[in-house]
Design a protein around this motif. Structure first.
Motif, PDB file in Angstrom:
ATOM      1  N   ALA A  77     -14.910   7.637  11.368  1.00  0.00           N
ATOM      2  CA  ALA A  77     -15.858   7.652  10.330  1.00  0.00           C
ATOM      3  C   ALA A  77     -16.855   6.685  10.514  1.00  0.00           C
ATOM      4  O   ALA A  77     -18.046   6.813  10.233  1.00  0.00           O
ATOM      5  CB  ALA A  77     -15.094   7.561   8.955  1.00  0.00           C
ATOM      6  N   PHE A  78     -16.446   5.519  11.028  1.00  0.00           N
ATOM      7  CA  PHE A  78     -17.548   4.339  10.872  1.00  0.00           C
ATOM      8  C   PHE A  78     -18.699   4.535  11.953  1.00  0.00           C
ATOM      9  O   PHE A  78     -19.721   4.376  11.904  1.00  0.00           O
ATOM     10  CB  PHE A  78     -16.933   3.079  11.105  1.00  0.00           C
ATOM     11  CG  PHE A  78     -17.939   1.847  11.177  1.00  0.00           C
ATOM     12  CD1 PHE A  78     -18.477   1.463  10.229  1.00  0.00           C
ATOM     13  CD2 PHE A  78     -18.040   1.209  12.491  1.00  0.00           C
ATOM     14  CE1 PHE A  78     -19.510   0.287  10.263  1.00  0.00           C
ATOM     15  CE2 PHE A  78     -18.961   0.040  12.536  1.00  0.00           C
ATOM     16  CZ  PHE A  78     -19.733  -0.148  11.347  1.00  0.00           C
ATOM     17  N   ILE A  79     -18.049   5.219  12.921  1.00  0.00           N
ATOM     18  CA  ILE A  79     -18.965   5.561  14.200  1.00  0.00           C
ATOM     19  C   ILE A  79     -19.854   6.634  13.804  1.00  0.00           C
ATOM     20  O   ILE A  79     -21.485   6.513  13.979  1.00  0.00           O
ATOM     21  CB  ILE A  79     -18.038   6.072  15.482  1.00  0.00           C
ATOM     22  CG1 ILE A  79     -17.491   4.757  15.994  1.00  0.00           C
ATOM     23  CG2 ILE A  79     -19.007   6.527  16.739  1.00  0.00           C
ATOM     24  CD1 ILE A  79     -16.408   5.353  17.065  1.00  0.00           C
ATOM     25  N   ASP A  80     -19.586   7.525  12.926  1.00  0.00           N
ATOM     26  CA  ASP A  80     -20.524   8.610  12.243  1.00  0.00           C
ATOM     27  C   ASP A  80     -21.488   7.820  11.510  1.00  0.00           C
ATOM     28  O   ASP A  80     -22.585   8.156  11.650  1.00  0.00           O
ATOM     29  CB  ASP A  80     -19.607   9.481  11.499  1.00  0.00           C
ATOM     30  CG  ASP A  80     -18.796  10.278  12.319  1.00  0.00           C
ATOM     31  OD1 ASP A  80     -19.124  10.535  13.473  1.00  0.00           O
ATOM     32  OD2 ASP A  80     -17.907  11.098  11.746  1.00  0.00           O
ATOM     33  N   GLU A  81     -21.171   6.901  10.948  1.00  0.00           N
ATOM     34  CA  GLU A  81     -22.142   6.032  10.002  1.00  0.00           C
ATOM     35  C   GLU A  81     -23.222   5.357  10.832  1.00  0.00           C
ATOM     36  O   GLU A  81     -23.995   5.334  10.501  1.00  0.00           O
ATOM     37  CB  GLU A  81     -21.381   5.166   9.150  1.00  0.00           C
ATOM     38  CG  GLU A  81     -22.288   4.257   8.045  1.00  0.00           C
ATOM     39  CD  GLU A  81     -21.440   3.308   7.344  1.00  0.00           C
ATOM     40  OE1 GLU A  81     -22.036   2.438   6.550  1.00  0.00           O
ATOM     41  OE2 GLU A  81     -20.278   3.216   7.320  1.00  0.00           O
ATOM     42  N   LEU A  82     -22.534   4.669  11.893  1.00  0.00           N
ATOM     43  CA  LEU A  82     -23.465   4.006  12.809  1.00  0.00           C
ATOM     44  C   LEU A  82     -24.749   5.089  13.326  1.00  0.00           C
ATOM     45  O   LEU A  82     -25.533   4.622  13.842  1.00  0.00           O
ATOM     46  CB  LEU A  82     -22.874   3.151  14.108  1.00  0.00           C
ATOM     47  CG  LEU A  82     -22.219   1.796  13.501  1.00  0.00           C
ATOM     48  CD1 LEU A  82     -21.484   1.562  14.732  1.00  0.00           C
ATOM     49  CD2 LEU A  82     -23.150   1.013  12.887  1.00  0.00           C
ATOM     50  N   GLU A  83     -24.202   6.327  14.008  1.00  0.00           N
ATOM     51  CA  GLU A  83     -25.000   7.080  14.506  1.00  0.00           C
ATOM     52  C   GLU A  83     -26.449   7.477  13.677  1.00  0.00           C
ATOM     53  O   GLU A  83     -27.272   7.643  14.126  1.00  0.00           O
ATOM     54  CB  GLU A  83     -24.200   8.290  14.618  1.00  0.00           C
ATOM     55  CG  GLU A  83     -23.220   8.444  15.985  1.00  0.00           C
ATOM     56  CD  GLU A  83     -22.492   9.391  16.200  1.00  0.00           C
ATOM     57  OE1 GLU A  83     -22.401  10.337  15.490  1.00  0.00           O
ATOM     58  OE2 GLU A  83     -22.141   9.951  17.367  1.00  0.00           O
ATOM     59  N   GLN A  84     -25.915   7.253  12.190  1.00  0.00           N
ATOM     60  CA  GLN A  84     -27.208   7.553  11.311  1.00  0.00           C
ATOM     61  C   GLN A  84     -28.130   6.335  11.292  1.00  0.00           C
ATOM     62  O   GLN A  84     -29.403   6.766  10.973  1.00  0.00           O
ATOM     63  CB  GLN A  84     -26.627   7.661   9.671  1.00  0.00           C
ATOM     64  CG  GLN A  84     -25.661   8.901   9.682  1.00  0.00           C
ATOM     65  CD  GLN A  84     -26.147  10.190  10.352  1.00  0.00           C
ATOM     66  OE1 GLN A  84     -27.075  10.668   9.700  1.00  0.00           O
ATOM     67  NE2 GLN A  84     -25.269  10.894  10.992  1.00  0.00           N
ATOM     68  N   LEU A 104     -19.636   2.851  22.244  1.00  0.00           N
ATOM     69  CA  LEU A 104     -20.598   2.305  23.266  1.00  0.00           C
ATOM     70  C   LEU A 104     -21.711   3.432  23.637  1.00  0.00           C
ATOM     71  O   LEU A 104     -22.823   3.091  24.119  1.00  0.00           O
ATOM     72  CB  LEU A 104     -20.019   1.953  24.515  1.00  0.00           C
ATOM     73  CG  LEU A 104     -19.073   0.556  24.421  1.00  0.00           C
ATOM     74  CD1 LEU A 104     -18.513   0.161  25.590  1.00  0.00           C
ATOM     75  CD2 LEU A 104     -19.875  -0.520  23.969  1.00  0.00           C
ATOM     76  N   SER A 105     -21.158   4.708  23.436  1.00  0.00           N
ATOM     77  CA  SER A 105     -22.330   5.591  23.660  1.00  0.00           C
ATOM     78  C   SER A 105     -23.159   6.172  22.537  1.00  0.00           C
ATOM     79  O   SER A 105     -24.189   6.831  22.444  1.00  0.00           O
ATOM     80  CB  SER A 105     -21.476   7.172  24.049  1.00  0.00           C
ATOM     81  OG  SER A 105     -21.016   7.502  22.764  1.00  0.00           O
ATOM     82  N   VAL A 106     -23.161   5.377  21.379  1.00  0.00           N
ATOM     83  CA  VAL A 106     -23.914   5.673  20.089  1.00  0.00           C
ATOM     84  C   VAL A 106     -25.413   5.064  20.454  1.00  0.00           C
ATOM     85  O   VAL A 106     -26.185   5.973  20.239  1.00  0.00           O
ATOM     86  CB  VAL A 106     -23.432   4.803  18.769  1.00  0.00           C
ATOM     87  CG1 VAL A 106     -24.486   4.913  17.792  1.00  0.00           C
ATOM     88  CG2 VAL A 106     -21.956   5.613  18.654  1.00  0.00           C
TER      89      VAL A 106
END
Length: 325
Positions: A77-84, A104-106
């Protein structure tokens, strides 16, 4: 030239993260999208005993930079937030959670870590301690492209940190922080120009160290004077190198001098002697080490001003089979 969007990762009380935050926020080529820092209640042990403290949460709020404090940066869920946030780069300086492969892929370009050692040597934790303890002949700080294996990515830039051979662990940590700040300033134009130059690390030269343990900080007077003195410098200022006396009291030795003593020969390891002027010495494998300061009630004090380490006392050392460092 378009500004690059950056997310900074650093510990909440980091002496490296604080100047990184200021520099990235104020740089004309950078749009600092957010700071990712320690979860509430967590602080980096490197800095907890420093007399002057920093707080990235307070600093970020004052600058108007969003501050994120996830329990785990690898939570989906946090990775999804960073993607934004649409970041071009992650910049990582003194952040002690491991960034896994999906995270690391974000960023659209890459993630860059600033490590305080001459990689591939001294990978891992607390390199400033291990470099002093192991008598490193050179010091560099390294910017690397992050990879799933810790401190193994391609080198992007390195800066030299001069050594005198008399530094403490705290001295070296502070010098490395300053060098990393200057290296970030030099690297930003390459980040903005998408012109990074990558050099593969030589795995044959890699050395890796973990976090120093309480046992690592215990001095062994069966070792040569020069080695014991390095171990004292490496552990300064906190937690400090230590030994126990015959009564089991822990004595924290904060500074020492390897210069010769006014005694004809070394006594047995750990034996304490005082000269006519009250200077305090401990016997080592090949001579006497003068003990200058110890810790008393949380303060650094001259050892000859306390009742610690009287002549004839003995500090208990772990028995070492050979004089290796």
């Amino acid at each position: 030239m378009d500004r690059i969007r950056v997310v900074l990762f650093s510990e909440v009380n980091s002496k490296l993260g604080s100047p990184f935050l200021s520099m990235l926020h104020g740089h004309p080529q950078v749009d600092l999208a957010a700071v990712v820092t320690s979860p509430r209640g967590k602080r980096c042990s490197y800095f907890t005993e420093d007399s002057d403290q920093v707080d990235l949460v307070t600093q970020g709020a004052a600058l108007g930079v969003p501050v994120l404090r996830p329990a785990s940066v690898n939570n989906p869920a946090f990775i999804d937030e960073l993607e934004q946030l649409d970041a071009d780069y992650f910049v990582v300086g003194n952040f002690q959670q491991i960034l896994r492969e999906r995270l690391l892929s974000v960023p659209k370009e890459t993630a860059v870590n600033f490590h305080p050692s001459p990689l591939p040597r001294f990978a891992g934790l607390s390199p400033f301690y291990w470099m002093i303890r192991e008598d490193a002949e050179e010091s560099l700080v390294s910017a690397i492209e992050m990879a799933p294996t810790l401190d193994s990515g391609d080198l992007l830039m390195q800066h030299h940190v001069p050594l005198t051979g008399r530094e403490t662990g705290l001295d070296l940590r502070t010098a490395q922080e300053r060098a990393n700040v200057l290296m970030l300033l030099d690297l930003i134009p390459q980040l903005a120009g998408r012109s990074l130059v990558r050099t593969v690390q030589d795995p044959a030269r890699r050395t890796y160290y973990g976090r120093p343990t309480d046992e690592d900080h215990q001095l062994d007077f069966h070792l040569p004077v020069a080695v014991v003195e390095r171990h004292v410098r490496a552990a300064y200022r906190h937690p400090g190198a230590w030994n126990a006396d015959a009564a089991g009291r822990r004595i924290r030795i904060l500074s020492a001098d390897p210069a010769g003593a006014p005694f004809p020969a070394a006594a047995s390891p750990g034996l304490i002697a005082r000269d006519a002027q009250g200077a305090v010495y401990a016997g080592c494998a090949d001579g006497w080490l003068r003990i200058l300061t110890t810790e008393s009630d949380g303060r650094e004090v001259p050892v000859n001003s306390t009742a610690q380490l009287l002549a004839g006392d003995r500090l208990v050392s772990p028995r070492t089979p050979s004089p290796a460092s």
